[in-house]
Write a protein that holds these residues in place. Structure first.
Motif, PDB file in Angstrom:
ATOM      1  N   THR A   1      -3.413   7.259 -15.848  1.00  0.00           N
ATOM      2  CA  THR A   1      -4.688   7.972 -15.860  1.00  0.00           C
ATOM      3  C   THR A   1      -4.683   9.020 -14.757  1.00  0.00           C
ATOM      4  O   THR A   1      -3.758   9.091 -13.939  1.00  0.00           O
ATOM      5  CB  THR A   1      -5.869   7.005 -15.636  1.00  0.00           C
ATOM      6  N   GLU A   2      -5.727   9.811 -14.724  1.00  0.00           N
ATOM      7  CA  GLU A   2      -5.872  10.848 -13.687  1.00  0.00           C
ATOM      8  C   GLU A   2      -5.933  10.203 -12.305  1.00  0.00           C
ATOM      9  O   GLU A   2      -5.550  10.812 -11.309  1.00  0.00           O
ATOM     10  CB  GLU A   2      -7.120  11.687 -13.956  1.00  0.00           C
ATOM     11  N   GLN A   3      -6.398   8.975 -12.256  1.00  0.00           N
ATOM     12  CA  GLN A   3      -6.476   8.224 -11.004  1.00  0.00           C
ATOM     13  C   GLN A   3      -5.095   8.112 -10.347  1.00  0.00           C
ATOM     14  O   GLN A   3      -4.973   8.172  -9.123  1.00  0.00           O
ATOM     15  CB  GLN A   3      -7.049   6.844 -11.307  1.00  0.00           C
ATOM     16  N   VAL A   4      -4.060   7.971 -11.147  1.00  0.00           N
ATOM     17  CA  VAL A   4      -2.695   7.868 -10.624  1.00  0.00           C
ATOM     18  C   VAL A   4      -2.277   9.193 -10.002  1.00  0.00           C
ATOM     19  O   VAL A   4      -1.757   9.227  -8.880  1.00  0.00           O
ATOM     20  CB  VAL A   4      -1.696   7.443 -11.724  1.00  0.00           C
ATOM     21  N   ALA A   5      -2.516  10.285 -10.705  1.00  0.00           N
ATOM     22  CA  ALA A   5      -2.158  11.607 -10.173  1.00  0.00           C
ATOM     23  C   ALA A   5      -2.895  11.875  -8.867  1.00  0.00           C
ATOM     24  O   ALA A   5      -2.305  12.392  -7.903  1.00  0.00           O
ATOM     25  CB  ALA A   5      -2.472  12.687 -11.202  1.00  0.00           C
TER      26      ALA A   5
ATOM     27  N   LEU B   1      -3.670  -3.341 -13.718  1.00  0.00           N
ATOM     28  CA  LEU B   1      -3.713  -1.871 -13.680  1.00  0.00           C
ATOM     29  C   LEU B   1      -4.488  -1.319 -14.870  1.00  0.00           C
ATOM     30  O   LEU B   1      -5.240  -0.346 -14.733  1.00  0.00           O
ATOM     31  CB  LEU B   1      -2.287  -1.299 -13.649  1.00  0.00           C
ATOM     32  N   VAL B   2      -4.328  -1.917 -16.027  1.00  0.00           N
ATOM     33  CA  VAL B   2      -5.077  -1.490 -17.217  1.00  0.00           C
ATOM     34  C   VAL B   2      -6.558  -1.788 -17.019  1.00  0.00           C
ATOM     35  O   VAL B   2      -7.421  -0.930 -17.246  1.00  0.00           O
ATOM     36  CB  VAL B   2      -4.525  -2.164 -18.490  1.00  0.00           C
ATOM     37  N   ALA B   3      -6.873  -2.993 -16.571  1.00  0.00           N
ATOM     38  CA  ALA B   3      -8.275  -3.393 -16.373  1.00  0.00           C
ATOM     39  C   ALA B   3      -8.978  -2.522 -15.336  1.00  0.00           C
ATOM     40  O   ALA B   3     -10.169  -2.226 -15.465  1.00  0.00           O
ATOM     41  CB  ALA B   3      -8.343  -4.862 -15.959  1.00  0.00           C
TER      42      ALA B   3
ATOM     43  N   TYR C   1      -3.744  -2.813  -4.626  1.00  0.00           N
ATOM     44  CA  TYR C   1      -3.187  -4.156  -4.498  1.00  0.00           C
ATOM     45  C   TYR C   1      -2.314  -4.414  -3.287  1.00  0.00           C
ATOM     46  O   TYR C   1      -1.521  -5.331  -3.285  1.00  0.00           O
ATOM     47  CB  TYR C   1      -2.464  -4.573  -5.780  1.00  0.00           C
ATOM     48  N   GLY C   2      -2.425  -3.623  -2.267  1.00  0.00           N
ATOM     49  CA  GLY C   2      -1.843  -3.972  -0.976  1.00  0.00           C
ATOM     50  C   GLY C   2      -0.355  -4.178  -0.913  1.00  0.00           C
ATOM     51  O   GLY C   2       0.428  -3.299  -1.227  1.00  0.00           O
ATOM     52  N   ALA C   3       0.035  -5.389  -0.510  1.00  0.00           N
ATOM     53  CA  ALA C   3       1.417  -5.649  -0.110  1.00  0.00           C
ATOM     54  C   ALA C   3       2.440  -5.651  -1.239  1.00  0.00           C
ATOM     55  O   ALA C   3       3.597  -5.324  -1.017  1.00  0.00           O
ATOM     56  CB  ALA C   3       1.479  -6.981   0.625  1.00  0.00           C
ATOM     57  N   SER C   4       2.057  -6.008  -2.445  1.00  0.00           N
ATOM     58  CA  SER C   4       3.017  -6.084  -3.532  1.00  0.00           C
ATOM     59  C   SER C   4       3.450  -4.692  -3.974  1.00  0.00           C
ATOM     60  O   SER C   4       2.628  -3.789  -4.133  1.00  0.00           O
ATOM     61  CB  SER C   4       2.414  -6.812  -4.735  1.00  0.00           C
ATOM     62  N   LEU C   5       4.738  -4.539  -4.200  1.00  0.00           N
ATOM     63  CA  LEU C   5       5.257  -3.257  -4.676  1.00  0.00           C
ATOM     64  C   LEU C   5       5.331  -3.180  -6.199  1.00  0.00           C
ATOM     65  O   LEU C   5       5.630  -2.130  -6.752  1.00  0.00           O
ATOM     66  CB  LEU C   5       6.636  -2.987  -4.075  1.00  0.00           C
ATOM     67  N   ILE C   6       5.039  -4.279  -6.885  1.00  0.00           N
ATOM     68  CA  ILE C   6       5.107  -4.271  -8.345  1.00  0.00           C
ATOM     69  C   ILE C   6       4.150  -3.243  -8.952  1.00  0.00           C
ATOM     70  O   ILE C   6       4.573  -2.427  -9.777  1.00  0.00           O
ATOM     71  CB  ILE C   6       4.886  -5.677  -8.941  1.00  0.00           C
ATOM     72  N   PRO C   7       2.864  -3.216  -8.548  1.00  0.00           N
ATOM     73  CA  PRO C   7       1.972  -2.213  -9.138  1.00  0.00           C
ATOM     74  C   PRO C   7       2.429  -0.779  -8.860  1.00  0.00           C
ATOM     75  O   PRO C   7       2.374   0.073  -9.740  1.00  0.00           O
ATOM     76  CB  PRO C   7       0.616  -2.473  -8.480  1.00  0.00           C
ATOM     77  N   LEU C   8       2.911  -0.539  -7.641  1.00  0.00           N
ATOM     78  CA  LEU C   8       3.407   0.793  -7.299  1.00  0.00           C
ATOM     79  C   LEU C   8       4.577   1.172  -8.188  1.00  0.00           C
ATOM     80  O   LEU C   8       4.620   2.274  -8.751  1.00  0.00           O
ATOM     81  CB  LEU C   8       3.825   0.854  -5.833  1.00  0.00           C
ATOM     82  N   ASP C   9       5.523   0.270  -8.362  1.00  0.00           N
ATOM     83  CA  ASP C   9       6.682   0.563  -9.199  1.00  0.00           C
ATOM     84  C   ASP C   9       6.276   0.800 -10.652  1.00  0.00           C
ATOM     85  O   ASP C   9       6.818   1.687 -11.315  1.00  0.00           O
ATOM     86  CB  ASP C   9       7.715  -0.564  -9.109  1.00  0.00           C
ATOM     87  N   ILE C  10       5.306   0.042 -11.140  1.00  0.00           N
ATOM     88  CA  ILE C  10       4.811   0.266 -12.500  1.00  0.00           C
ATOM     89  C   ILE C  10       4.223   1.669 -12.614  1.00  0.00           C
ATOM     90  O   ILE C  10       4.543   2.415 -13.545  1.00  0.00           O
ATOM     91  CB  ILE C  10       3.761  -0.794 -12.898  1.00  0.00           C
ATOM     92  N   LEU C  11       3.382   2.043 -11.656  1.00  0.00           N
ATOM     93  CA  LEU C  11       2.747   3.365 -11.700  1.00  0.00           C
ATOM     94  C   LEU C  11       3.775   4.486 -11.615  1.00  0.00           C
ATOM     95  O   LEU C  11       3.667   5.490 -12.330  1.00  0.00           O
ATOM     96  CB  LEU C  11       1.718   3.504 -10.580  1.00  0.00           C
TER      97      LEU C  11
END
Length: 118
Positions: A95-99, A72-74, A26-36
């Motif tokens: 998920t393993e994708q995050v690791a 992120l769930v989808a 998701y590029g520029a937004s830091l929200i997904p990164l912070d969630i992960l």
């Protein structure tokens, strides 16, 4: 010397952002990164977060967090897992994708921090 340190800090931050970009969603937004990051750390500490706890720890709007969490769930980055028989309690798990993505970020960042060969 302060000016050089400030420049070095800015360059390091720039390299970090560049290392994050190709590996995480998701590029520029830091929200997904912070969630992960928050979900992953809680999981690895054996203290998985509920959605309510996630909303409490992040400094973003409820709408922004819920929207990005749904994405992120989808997209398979986070799993919502029911705890036992209580269907009301949902824990968020990476998920393993995050690791894999975090490992890529670490490798890319370490590569850029190596001293140049002479």
């Amino acid at each position: 010397m302060e000016r050089q340190e400030a420049l070095a800090d800015a360059r390091l931050t720039e390299r970090l952002r560049e290392a994050l970009s190709p590996a995480l969603p998701y590029g520029a937004s830091l929200i997904p990164l912070d969630i992960l990051v928050v979900v992953s750390i809680a999981h690895h500490l054996n203290q998985p977060l509920s959605v309510k706890q996630l909303l409490a720890v992040l400094p973003y709007s409820v709408t922004g967090i819920r929207y990005n969490l749904a994405q992120l769930v989808a997209d398979g980055w986070v799993i919502k897992s029911r705890k036992g028989d209580d269907r009301r309690q949902v824990h968020l798990l990476p998920t393993e994708q995050v690791a894999d993505a975090f490992a890529k970020v670490r490798a890319e960042l370490l590569k850029t921090m190596e001293p140049p060969l002479r």
